[in-house]
Design an enzyme around this catalytic site. Sequence first.
Site, PDB file in Angstrom:
ATOM      1  N   SER A  58      13.251  -3.692  -0.661  1.00 36.34           N
ATOM      2  CA  SER A  58      13.785  -4.985  -1.101  1.00 36.34           C
ATOM      3  C   SER A  58      14.794  -5.546  -0.100  1.00 36.34           C
ATOM      4  O   SER A  58      15.376  -4.825   0.697  1.00 36.34           O
ATOM      5  CB  SER A  58      14.472  -4.827  -2.459  1.00 36.34           C
ATOM      6  OG  SER A  58      13.622  -4.175  -3.372  1.00 36.34           O
TER       7      SER A  58
HETATM    8  N1  SAH Z   1      13.131   0.755  -4.547  1.00 33.97           N
HETATM    9  C1  SAH Z   1      12.271   0.681  -3.378  1.00 33.97           C
HETATM   10  C2  SAH Z   1      11.440  -0.586  -3.317  1.00 33.97           C
HETATM   11  C3  SAH Z   1      10.324  -0.507  -4.258  1.00 33.97           C
HETATM   12  S1  SAH Z   1       8.940  -1.560  -4.061  1.00 33.97           S
HETATM   13  C4  SAH Z   1      13.055   0.860  -2.107  1.00 33.97           C
HETATM   14  O1  SAH Z   1      14.285   0.926  -2.161  1.00 33.97           O
HETATM   15  O2  SAH Z   1      12.431   0.949  -1.047  1.00 33.97           O
HETATM   16  C5  SAH Z   1       8.197  -1.156  -5.619  1.00 33.97           C
HETATM   17  C6  SAH Z   1       7.634   0.236  -5.706  1.00 33.97           C
HETATM   18  O3  SAH Z   1       7.171   0.436  -7.027  1.00 33.97           O
HETATM   19  C7  SAH Z   1       6.447   0.491  -4.783  1.00 33.97           C
HETATM   20  O4  SAH Z   1       6.710   1.603  -3.999  1.00 33.97           O
HETATM   21  C8  SAH Z   1       5.293   0.732  -5.751  1.00 33.97           C
HETATM   22  O5  SAH Z   1       4.359   1.679  -5.277  1.00 33.97           O
HETATM   23  C9  SAH Z   1       6.028   1.249  -6.978  1.00 33.97           C
HETATM   24  N2  SAH Z   1       5.283   1.108  -8.239  1.00 33.97           N
HETATM   25  C10 SAH Z   1       4.427   0.124  -8.623  1.00 33.97           C
HETATM   26  N3  SAH Z   1       3.965   0.338  -9.864  1.00 33.97           N
HETATM   27  C11 SAH Z   1       4.529   1.513 -10.291  1.00 33.97           C
HETATM   28  C12 SAH Z   1       4.445   2.278 -11.492  1.00 33.97           C
HETATM   29  N4  SAH Z   1       3.664   1.918 -12.504  1.00 33.97           N
HETATM   30  N5  SAH Z   1       5.170   3.424 -11.569  1.00 33.97           N
HETATM   31  C13 SAH Z   1       5.970   3.828 -10.536  1.00 33.97           C
HETATM   32  N6  SAH Z   1       6.092   3.145  -9.389  1.00 33.97           N
HETATM   33  C14 SAH Z   1       5.379   1.999  -9.258  1.00 33.97           C
END
Ligand code: SAH
Length: 243
Positions: free
Chosen positions: A97
């Site tokens: 993000s």
């Molecule tokens: N917090 C992260 C950014 C996350 S982007 C950072 O600091 O880099 C959102 C993430 O959520 C992605 O990696 C994606 O694979 C994950 N995601 C999507 N759907 C999900 C689910 N149902 N359960 C767990 N993770 C999920």
Amino acid sequence: MNGWRLAVVRAMWPIIIVPVAVVLAEITADHVRAENDPFAAARERMVREQIENRGVRNADVLRVMRQTPRHLFVPQSVRSLAYDDGPLPIGWGATISQPYIVAFMTEMLKPAKHDRVLEIGTGSGYQAAVLAQLTSKVYSVELVPELAAAARDRLRKLGYSNVTVRQGDGYQGWREEAPFDRILLTAAPEEVPEALIEQLADRGRLVAPVGSVWSQELVVIEKSNGNIRRWSAGGVQFIPMKR
Ligand code: SAH
């Protein structure tokens, strides 16, 4: 020199030596930090211009944003952009993000030192690393096995030893470790999953982007004596949480 004068001079030594040593140590530490971290100046600028200037005031959040090496959480190919004002691709359709959003969500979450935190969407592990420095323990769930493995490895190498990453479906939360004082979602579901509200401790707080691909708001939920209070902290844009 007669006896008492010598004694006075001896007594004065620590008063002179200690501050000089402290100043020297600080100069050396700054020097080492700048020398080992070519991104130190860019990170400082990021905090001032993107985060403080937009109104994030929590001193602990600002301190942690200043000391977390974001460039070590992004792929080599985008490392030079690590402190720019936007999200960056980290593979498998995921993004790390925007720095301001990480700081803002962390401030909204109001993490405290003894909190146990659940994060949904580990991604690069950057948000988990930020939370780890403000709380006692972070549990983070990531759907994509490769991202979970890479983040686990990265967090361990960088010394964030109070984060546990698990590959799994965030809609289920982490039942074995519940309840959590704080829950943070970094992928957007269409509605806050009921399981996560259940896993929130009494007097707990949950922060989540909620909505469709086109329109989401940052929802804050507080639980108190079983009652739920919910409000919006404004519009956001996250990748959708996958089913
Ligand atoms: N917090 C992260 C950014 C996350 S982007 C950072 O600091 O880099 C959102 C993430 O959520 C992605 O990696 C994606 O694979 C994950 N995601 C999507 N759907 C999900 C689910 N149902 N359960 C767990 N993770 C999920």
